[in-house]
Design a protein around this motif. Sequence first.
Motif, PDB file in Angstrom:
ATOM      1  N   ILE A   1      51.395 -21.127 -26.805  1.00 42.00           N
ATOM      2  CA  ILE A   1      50.948 -19.470 -26.782  1.00 42.00           C
ATOM      3  C   ILE A   1      49.984 -19.327 -25.821  1.00 42.00           C
ATOM      4  O   ILE A   1      50.046 -18.296 -25.026  1.00 42.00           O
ATOM      5  N   LEU A   2      49.035 -20.366 -25.673  1.00 45.04           N
ATOM      6  CA  LEU A   2      48.119 -19.901 -24.305  1.00 45.04           C
ATOM      7  C   LEU A   2      48.816 -20.013 -23.122  1.00 45.04           C
ATOM      8  O   LEU A   2      48.475 -19.197 -22.347  1.00 45.04           O
ATOM      9  N   SER A   3      49.606 -21.049 -22.780  1.00 44.35           N
ATOM     10  CA  SER A   3      50.269 -21.072 -21.533  1.00 44.35           C
ATOM     11  C   SER A   3      51.095 -19.502 -21.382  1.00 44.35           C
ATOM     12  O   SER A   3      51.071 -19.186 -20.061  1.00 44.35           O
ATOM     13  N   ALA A   4      51.918 -19.284 -22.477  1.00 42.70           N
ATOM     14  CA  ALA A   4      52.386 -17.961 -22.150  1.00 42.70           C
ATOM     15  C   ALA A   4      51.459 -16.716 -21.859  1.00 42.70           C
ATOM     16  O   ALA A   4      51.938 -15.652 -21.136  1.00 42.70           O
ATOM     17  N   ILE A   5      50.386 -16.696 -22.419  1.00 40.61           N
ATOM     18  CA  ILE A   5      49.353 -15.623 -22.025  1.00 40.61           C
ATOM     19  C   ILE A   5      48.795 -15.705 -20.704  1.00 40.61           C
ATOM     20  O   ILE A   5      48.663 -14.692 -20.010  1.00 40.61           O
ATOM     21  N   ILE A   6      48.436 -16.806 -20.386  1.00 41.94           N
ATOM     22  CA  ILE A   6      48.229 -17.080 -18.913  1.00 41.94           C
ATOM     23  C   ILE A   6      49.215 -16.727 -18.131  1.00 41.94           C
ATOM     24  O   ILE A   6      48.731 -15.879 -17.117  1.00 41.94           O
ATOM     25  N   HIS A   7      50.329 -17.086 -18.406  1.00 41.64           N
ATOM     26  CA  HIS A   7      51.486 -16.505 -17.383  1.00 41.64           C
ATOM     27  C   HIS A   7      51.500 -15.021 -17.356  1.00 41.64           C
ATOM     28  O   HIS A   7      51.938 -14.480 -16.325  1.00 41.64           O
ATOM     29  N   ASN A   8      51.658 -14.452 -18.625  1.00 39.84           N
ATOM     30  CA  ASN A   8      51.955 -12.922 -18.660  1.00 39.84           C
ATOM     31  C   ASN A   8      50.712 -12.199 -18.039  1.00 39.84           C
ATOM     32  O   ASN A   8      51.064 -11.030 -17.570  1.00 39.84           O
ATOM     33  N   GLU A   9      49.449 -12.754 -18.020  1.00 41.98           N
ATOM     34  CA  GLU A   9      48.307 -11.903 -17.869  1.00 41.98           C
ATOM     35  C   GLU A   9      48.258 -12.229 -16.243  1.00 41.98           C
ATOM     36  O   GLU A   9      47.551 -11.140 -15.385  1.00 41.98           O
ATOM     37  N   THR A  10      48.631 -13.332 -15.604  1.00 41.50           N
ATOM     38  CA  THR A  10      48.265 -13.549 -14.256  1.00 41.50           C
ATOM     39  C   THR A  10      49.619 -13.683 -13.383  1.00 41.50           C
ATOM     40  O   THR A  10      49.219 -13.986 -12.216  1.00 41.50           O
ATOM     41  N   GLY A  11      50.415 -14.226 -14.119  1.00 41.54           N
ATOM     42  CA  GLY A  11      51.673 -14.430 -13.164  1.00 41.54           C
ATOM     43  C   GLY A  11      51.634 -15.962 -12.790  1.00 41.54           C
ATOM     44  O   GLY A  11      52.670 -16.685 -12.242  1.00 41.54           O
ATOM     45  N   ALA A  12      50.773 -16.808 -13.135  1.00 40.98           N
ATOM     46  CA  ALA A  12      50.468 -18.166 -12.891  1.00 40.98           C
ATOM     47  C   ALA A  12      51.505 -18.884 -13.330  1.00 40.98           C
ATOM     48  O   ALA A  12      51.859 -18.740 -14.703  1.00 40.98           O
TER      49      ALA A  12
ATOM     50  N   LYS B   1      43.207 -13.804 -27.720  1.00 42.24           N
ATOM     51  CA  LYS B   1      44.633 -13.165 -27.715  1.00 42.24           C
ATOM     52  C   LYS B   1      45.350 -14.222 -28.436  1.00 42.24           C
ATOM     53  O   LYS B   1      46.408 -13.962 -29.100  1.00 42.24           O
ATOM     54  N   VAL B   2      45.272 -15.642 -28.054  1.00 43.56           N
ATOM     55  CA  VAL B   2      45.693 -16.695 -28.819  1.00 43.56           C
ATOM     56  C   VAL B   2      45.743 -16.607 -30.282  1.00 43.56           C
ATOM     57  O   VAL B   2      46.644 -16.789 -31.260  1.00 43.56           O
ATOM     58  N   ASN B   3      44.123 -16.484 -30.783  1.00 40.09           N
ATOM     59  CA  ASN B   3      43.939 -16.421 -32.155  1.00 40.09           C
ATOM     60  C   ASN B   3      44.816 -15.210 -33.013  1.00 40.09           C
ATOM     61  O   ASN B   3      45.089 -15.322 -33.981  1.00 40.09           O
ATOM     62  N   GLU B   4      45.088 -14.057 -32.299  1.00 41.20           N
ATOM     63  CA  GLU B   4      45.568 -12.977 -32.835  1.00 41.20           C
ATOM     64  C   GLU B   4      46.996 -13.274 -33.212  1.00 41.20           C
ATOM     65  O   GLU B   4      47.535 -12.828 -34.195  1.00 41.20           O
TER      66      GLU B   4
ATOM     67  N   GLU C   1      72.839 -30.183 -22.848  1.00 40.34           N
ATOM     68  CA  GLU C   1      72.357 -29.117 -23.796  1.00 40.34           C
ATOM     69  C   GLU C   1      70.683 -29.300 -23.715  1.00 40.34           C
ATOM     70  O   GLU C   1      70.256 -30.073 -23.206  1.00 40.34           O
ATOM     71  N   ILE C   2      70.307 -28.135 -24.078  1.00 41.51           N
ATOM     72  CA  ILE C   2      68.885 -28.079 -23.636  1.00 41.51           C
ATOM     73  C   ILE C   2      68.159 -27.614 -24.895  1.00 41.51           C
ATOM     74  O   ILE C   2      68.818 -26.522 -25.767  1.00 41.51           O
ATOM     75  N   ARG C   3      66.922 -28.145 -25.333  1.00 40.19           N
ATOM     76  CA  ARG C   3      66.234 -27.815 -26.591  1.00 40.19           C
ATOM     77  C   ARG C   3      65.341 -26.620 -26.256  1.00 40.19           C
ATOM     78  O   ARG C   3      64.507 -27.084 -25.180  1.00 40.19           O
ATOM     79  N   ILE C   4      65.345 -25.631 -26.921  1.00 40.61           N
ATOM     80  CA  ILE C   4      64.558 -24.550 -26.764  1.00 40.61           C
ATOM     81  C   ILE C   4      63.556 -24.209 -27.903  1.00 40.61           C
ATOM     82  O   ILE C   4      63.863 -24.282 -29.038  1.00 40.61           O
ATOM     83  N   ILE C   5      62.333 -24.052 -27.659  1.00 40.06           N
ATOM     84  CA  ILE C   5      61.394 -23.603 -28.626  1.00 40.06           C
ATOM     85  C   ILE C   5      61.002 -22.273 -28.538  1.00 40.06           C
ATOM     86  O   ILE C   5      60.521 -21.776 -27.259  1.00 40.06           O
ATOM     87  N   SER C   6      61.233 -21.576 -29.798  1.00 39.20           N
ATOM     88  CA  SER C   6      61.135 -19.976 -29.569  1.00 39.20           C
ATOM     89  C   SER C   6      59.750 -19.492 -30.491  1.00 39.20           C
ATOM     90  O   SER C   6      59.774 -19.684 -31.618  1.00 39.20           O
ATOM     91  N   ILE C   7      58.966 -18.724 -29.985  1.00 40.56           N
ATOM     92  CA  ILE C   7      58.004 -18.096 -30.559  1.00 40.56           C
ATOM     93  C   ILE C   7      58.383 -16.518 -30.398  1.00 40.56           C
ATOM     94  O   ILE C   7      57.883 -16.060 -29.313  1.00 40.56           O
TER      95      ILE C   7
END
Length: 237
Positions: A104-115, A147-150, A187-193
């Motif tokens: 969750i935190l990694s997704a927020i960092i990527h979405n907010e900064t593109g990092a 944002k993570v806690n939300e 085959e690839i294992r995918i984790i979806s939130i």
Amino acid sequence: MKELYLTDCYLKEFDATVESVKDDKFVILDQTAFYPKSGGQPNDTGKLVSEDGTEFPVIFVGKFGGDISHEVSNPGLKTGDKVKGIIDWDIRYRFMQYHTACHILSAIIHNETGAMITGNQLGEDKTRVDFNLEDFDREQIASYESKVNEIIDRNIPVSIDIMPREEAFSIPSVVKLKDAFPPEIEEIRIISIPDVDVQACGGTHIANTGDIPHISIIKAENKGKNNRRVYFKFADE
């Protein structure tokens, strides 16, 4: 060897047959729910119990040449023995909570900064995320906590899917990892939130974001050119 944790992260006990034992302590089973140290997630611990009730504590689990090896602290297991594997559940569950929170935190960092996320390391007391970013805005990083806690409070189901390679690589957030998967991996294992993150991952995860405690970001570090690191822990500790 069948890796039971890939499809059922909540499996606490399992039955197995010993396929080989090396140096009286490195045990390979026909199937296992013990997670081997990899991808920033520590290995599981626990014990193997033989049919006569003898216990063999599992002190390390690693993957070597495609086989998962369980290092036990007591000698005596032999090829062909039937055993019950028992996971140290409190520790495993904690890693599951931290791992999903890390996504969750990694997704927020990527979405907010593109990092791009360059690494992570789960721990029992804190977890870190490394990312590639030129500008280091500590106030912005502090905002990620709420944002993570939300997202945690939204009680979002977390799903695990095993997909054919080409189907997995049709997902935008996964295709950037294409070079990390050799051609022989079909085959690839995918984790979806949902509405948060879809990622290829071999680790263990919680079933719902609501089962994760709120997080607290405790440190942000500059580790050199374009290399940033954030540490977080669970806020109730």
